[in-house]
Scaffold this motif. Structure first.
Motif, PDB file in Angstrom:
ATOM      1  N   ASP A   1       1.253  -1.695   0.190  1.00 50.01           N
ATOM      2  CA  ASP A   1       0.050   0.086   0.032  1.00 50.01           C
ATOM      3  C   ASP A   1       1.087   1.586  -0.020  1.00 50.01           C
ATOM      4  OD1 ASP A   1      -2.639  -1.447  -0.278  1.00 50.01           O
ATOM      5  OD2 ASP A   1      -1.936  -2.098   2.248  1.00 50.01           O
ATOM      6  N   LYS A   2       0.318   2.349  -1.368  1.00 50.17           N
ATOM      7  CA  LYS A   2       0.945   3.261  -1.052  1.00 50.17           C
ATOM      8  C   LYS A   2       1.072   4.728  -0.561  1.00 50.17           C
ATOM      9  CE  LYS A   2       3.249   2.228  -5.266  1.00 50.17           C
ATOM     10  NZ  LYS A   2       3.163   2.512  -6.914  1.00 50.17           N
ATOM     11  N   ILE A   3       2.056   5.833  -0.190  1.00 57.17           N
ATOM     12  CA  ILE A   3       1.148   6.721   0.848  1.00 57.17           C
ATOM     13  C   ILE A   3       2.074   7.235   0.147  1.00 57.17           C
ATOM     14  CG2 ILE A   3       0.832   5.524   3.273  1.00 57.17           C
ATOM     15  CD1 ILE A   3       3.702   6.574   3.570  1.00 57.17           C
ATOM     16  N   ILE A   4       1.634   8.967   0.307  1.00 56.75           N
ATOM     17  CA  ILE A   4       2.723  10.153   0.504  1.00 56.75           C
ATOM     18  C   ILE A   4       3.300  10.975   1.611  1.00 56.75           C
ATOM     19  CG2 ILE A   4       1.171  11.150  -1.711  1.00 56.75           C
ATOM     20  CD1 ILE A   4      -0.018  12.851   0.125  1.00 56.75           C
ATOM     21  N   ASN A   5       4.732  10.979   1.049  1.00 57.25           N
ATOM     22  CA  ASN A   5       4.811  11.972   2.436  1.00 57.25           C
ATOM     23  C   ASN A   5       4.917  13.382   2.642  1.00 57.25           C
ATOM     24  OD1 ASN A   5       7.065  12.052   4.098  1.00 57.25           O
ATOM     25  ND2 ASN A   5       9.121  12.052   3.340  1.00 57.25           N
TER      26      ASN A   5
ATOM     27  N   LYS B   1      -5.380  13.520   9.939  1.00 53.67           N
ATOM     28  CA  LYS B   1      -4.143  13.988   9.298  1.00 53.67           C
ATOM     29  C   LYS B   1      -3.002  12.931   8.924  1.00 53.67           C
ATOM     30  CE  LYS B   1      -0.941  14.062  13.828  1.00 53.67           C
ATOM     31  NZ  LYS B   1      -0.143  12.899  13.068  1.00 53.67           N
ATOM     32  N   ILE B   2      -3.868  11.389   9.159  1.00 57.95           N
ATOM     33  CA  ILE B   2      -3.074  10.482   9.491  1.00 57.95           C
ATOM     34  C   ILE B   2      -3.139   9.534   8.012  1.00 57.95           C
ATOM     35  CG2 ILE B   2      -3.181   8.012  10.220  1.00 57.95           C
ATOM     36  CD1 ILE B   2      -3.283   9.081  12.733  1.00 57.95           C
ATOM     37  N   ASN B   3      -5.419   9.875   7.846  1.00 59.93           N
ATOM     38  CA  ASN B   3      -5.614   9.288   6.626  1.00 59.93           C
ATOM     39  C   ASN B   3      -5.082   9.621   5.234  1.00 59.93           C
ATOM     40  OD1 ASN B   3      -6.367   6.988   7.554  1.00 59.93           O
ATOM     41  ND2 ASN B   3      -8.376   8.127   8.771  1.00 59.93           N
ATOM     42  N   LEU B   4      -4.959  11.179   5.445  1.00 59.19           N
ATOM     43  CA  LEU B   4      -4.957  11.994   4.625  1.00 59.19           C
ATOM     44  C   LEU B   4      -3.430  11.800   3.977  1.00 59.19           C
ATOM     45  CD1 LEU B   4      -6.108  15.352   4.449  1.00 59.19           C
ATOM     46  CD2 LEU B   4      -7.431  13.638   3.091  1.00 59.19           C
ATOM     47  N   THR B   5      -2.848  10.758   4.474  1.00 59.55           N
ATOM     48  CA  THR B   5      -1.314  10.478   3.989  1.00 59.55           C
ATOM     49  C   THR B   5      -1.778   9.014   2.830  1.00 59.55           C
ATOM     50  OG1 THR B   5      -0.554   9.728   5.589  1.00 59.55           O
ATOM     51  CG2 THR B   5      -0.145  11.307   5.109  1.00 59.55           C
ATOM     52  N   LYS B   6      -2.374   8.258   2.932  1.00 58.92           N
ATOM     53  CA  LYS B   6      -2.886   6.806   2.441  1.00 58.92           C
ATOM     54  C   LYS B   6      -3.476   6.830   1.124  1.00 58.92           C
ATOM     55  CE  LYS B   6      -3.546   5.074   7.286  1.00 58.92           C
ATOM     56  NZ  LYS B   6      -4.557   4.005   8.452  1.00 58.92           N
TER      57      LYS B   6
ATOM     58  N   PHE C   1      -7.657   6.425   0.850  1.00 51.29           N
ATOM     59  CA  PHE C   1      -8.423   7.339   0.846  1.00 51.29           C
ATOM     60  C   PHE C   1      -8.582   8.616   0.116  1.00 51.29           C
ATOM     61  CE2 PHE C   1      -7.965   5.574   5.257  1.00 51.29           C
ATOM     62  CZ  PHE C   1     -10.178   6.111   6.600  1.00 51.29           C
ATOM     63  N   LEU C   2      -6.992   8.951  -0.390  1.00 50.07           N
ATOM     64  CA  LEU C   2      -6.512   9.847  -0.808  1.00 50.07           C
ATOM     65  C   LEU C   2      -7.427   9.534  -2.515  1.00 50.07           C
ATOM     66  CD1 LEU C   2      -2.762  10.080  -0.394  1.00 50.07           C
ATOM     67  CD2 LEU C   2      -4.277  11.869  -0.266  1.00 50.07           C
ATOM     68  N   ASN C   3      -7.610   8.370  -2.749  1.00 49.74           N
ATOM     69  CA  ASN C   3      -7.811   7.731  -4.269  1.00 49.74           C
ATOM     70  C   ASN C   3     -10.110   7.983  -4.145  1.00 49.74           C
ATOM     71  OD1 ASN C   3      -8.304   6.334  -6.693  1.00 49.74           O
ATOM     72  ND2 ASN C   3      -9.042   4.650  -5.329  1.00 49.74           N
ATOM     73  N   HIS C   4     -10.041   7.561  -2.723  1.00 52.02           N
ATOM     74  CA  HIS C   4     -11.294   8.390  -2.425  1.00 52.02           C
ATOM     75  C   HIS C   4     -11.963   9.867  -2.856  1.00 52.02           C
ATOM     76  CE1 HIS C   4     -15.597   7.532  -0.573  1.00 52.02           C
ATOM     77  NE2 HIS C   4     -14.692   8.507  -0.369  1.00 52.02           N
ATOM     78  N   LEU C   5     -11.223  10.011  -2.148  1.00 47.59           N
ATOM     79  CA  LEU C   5     -11.003  11.620  -1.947  1.00 47.59           C
ATOM     80  C   LEU C   5     -11.436  12.094  -3.432  1.00 47.59           C
ATOM     81  CD1 LEU C   5      -9.740  12.529   1.429  1.00 47.59           C
ATOM     82  CD2 LEU C   5     -12.640  12.185   0.571  1.00 47.59           C
ATOM     83  N   LYS C   6     -10.237  11.524  -4.033  1.00 48.11           N
ATOM     84  CA  LYS C   6      -9.617  12.223  -5.532  1.00 48.11           C
ATOM     85  C   LYS C   6      -9.042  13.081  -5.845  1.00 48.11           C
ATOM     86  CE  LYS C   6     -14.953  10.745  -7.989  1.00 48.11           C
ATOM     87  NZ  LYS C   6     -15.065  10.204  -6.608  1.00 48.11           N
ATOM     88  N   LEU C   7      -7.869  12.691  -4.706  1.00 48.67           N
ATOM     89  CA  LEU C   7      -7.025  13.917  -4.937  1.00 48.67           C
ATOM     90  C   LEU C   7      -5.691  13.425  -5.888  1.00 48.67           C
ATOM     91  CD1 LEU C   7      -7.434  14.456  -0.820  1.00 48.67           C
ATOM     92  CD2 LEU C   7      -8.565  15.102  -2.728  1.00 48.67           C
TER      93      LEU C   7
END
Length: 460
Positions: free
Chosen positions: A122-126, A183-188, A191-197
């Motif tokens: 699973d990927k994240i953003i730093n 703040k934790i989930n906004l790097t995953k 969640f980023l995909n679900h929020l279309k970010l």
């Protein structure tokens, strides 16, 4: 005196999710859980498969949670109806998770939640985020970001827009907890995909730096590449400030064991030896655990009795299976509870000076209880930020797994009632003296809550 900086400790998700153990309602039997492996997030699920899982979730919430004793309310029914419409076409298990999550979130109980397993793939953003009262900031410098950058937008969405979206998919009782988990989930990636970010495996970030807006493209990376590591500081410790006649007892987790009891005893020995007139309980990183720590602390305080938490228990078929209740399916309410304080044998250690409690948005579950017990018994002054939990809330989770997707979820079966119900309703424990951490405090390594505490002591 050691700096006690709020917000800088990385949170461990399991501690946040399973954190409320109250001595009053412990029952001897505990279920052994043999959960199967969760379905891979990219697996396509049919309408029939999703309907099976959604039915199971809805029925469990209806049967178990104290809030649904008389059925779902109008808003919850609307969310559920919408969920069934969303699953009319096949979707991935990862997408279906968020449909389920919105149903869970409609109960607005931070202890009732659904869990999606993560893997090394699973990927994240730093993006090291710190979410303060006036917005989101970068908490640590990276190759692209500078500590103190104010985050203007993520994926084109502003702080207000992100908060509104996160409130739908993060189980919480107030905005403070949405921000803590946000703040934790906004790097995953999920969640980023679900929020279309996400756009072409990048997330566009706009920050404000030196009065200028800077656009940055953050790539999705493997978690190991982020370089983030947990802070390994002790979960319980204390400092004695002789100059200000102040002792600060810091408790990051409510763990009731010999380490806690020994550290607590040593603290009050030093308080007595140095004739300390002021003590503070620092709960700013405390996300919960065993509420027995409160009663143990009270043994050193010069009170003969105090009001404690009580509550309602919904005894369902599922609760009987997992907790060993006997008798009929029922809903039981317990009266106000007064605890006779079993003070420590050494009377020299009994403290009768001023007490303060430091709180933040991370103060949650049994950590929140600690602060509420002090407030409702008029034993201490609360300083800091509103907590991440309602004073009267829900907890003591039962654990379940969806039959098809294998998503694990947890449902409260007790309603906890604060000691002094005259102080309700409140969606958070609001401090007597509100002191918020600013980005300038963090950049200058200042501790505004402790500084305010020292000022109060000096002015008395």
């Amino acid at each position: 005196m050691e700096k006690i900086m709020p917000y800088l400790l990385g949170l461990l998700i399991p501690v946040l999710l399973i954190s409320l153990i109250a001595t009053y309602y412990i029952v001897p039997r505990q279920t052994v859980y043999n959960f199967k492996e969760q379905m891979a997030a990219n697996t396509i699920m049919t309408r029939e498969e999703m309907e099976t899982d959604l039915n199971y979730l809805v029925n469990t919430l209806k049967d178990v949670h104290p809030k649904t004793l008389n059925g779902f309310n109008k808003k919850q029914n609307y969310v559920i109806k919408k969920a069934y419409k969303k699953i009319e076409s096949p979707m991935t298990a990862g997408e279906f998770y968020f449909v389920l999550n919105e149903v869970i979130c409609s109960l607005k109980d931070a202890h009732t939640m659904i869990w999606i397993d993560t893997t090394k793939e699973d990927k994240i953003i730093n993006l090291p985020i710190i979410w303060l009262k006036d917005g989101m900031y970068v908490s640590k410098s990276t190759a692209d970001l500078k500590k103190g950058d104010k985050i203007v937008s993520i994926g084109g969405k502003t702080e207000a827009e992100l908060l509104a979206e996160l409130e739908k998919i993060i189980p919480a009782e107030n905005q403070q907890w949405v921000k803590v988990m946000g703040k934790i989930n906004l790097t995953k990636e999920s969640f980023l995909n679900h929020l279309k970010l996400i756009e072409n495996d990048y997330v566009n970030i706009v920050v404000q730096r030196n009065n200028k807006k800077v656009a940055i493209k953050l790539p999705l990376i493997n978690q190991a590449e982020s370089g983030n590591s947990n802070n390994n500081r002790n979960w319980v410790s204390y400092d004695i400030d002789l100059e200000n006649s102040l002792g600060v007892f810091r408790l990051d987790k409510c763990i009731y064991n010999e380490v806690y009891k020994t550290t607590l005893k040593n603290f009050f020995e030093e308080v007595a030896r140095n004739n300390i007139k002021n003590i503070a309980i620092d709960l700013r990183k405390n996300t919960g655990g065993n509420s027995q720590v409160i009663n143990e602390f009270m043994r050193y305080i010069d009170v003969d009795k105090y009001l404690f938490y009580t509550g309602d228990v919904r005894i369902s078929k599922q609760a009987k299976q997992q907790r060993g209740y006997t008798g009929e399916i029922d809903y039981k309410s317990y009266p106000k509870r007064v605890v006779a304080n079993k003070k420590v044998f050494n009377k020299n250690l009994i403290y009768n000076g001023r007490i303060y409690v430091l709180t933040s948005s991370y103060t949650f579950s049994s950590g929140n209880w600690f602060a509420v017990v002090m407030r409702d018994n008029n034993l201490g002054v609360i300083i800091g930020e509103p907590t991440g939990n309602q004073p009267s809330s829900y907890g003591d989770i039962l654990r379940f797994q969806l039959p098809v997707s294998g998503f694990k979820f947890y449902v409260s079966h007790k309603k906890w009632v604060r000691p002094n119900t005259d102080n309700d309703p409140e969606n958070s424990l609001y401090p007597d003296i509100e002191v918020y951490t600013t980005i300038e405090d963090i950049l200058n390594e200042k501790d505004p809550q402790v500084e305010k505490l020292i000022k109060i002591i000096y002015e008395r």
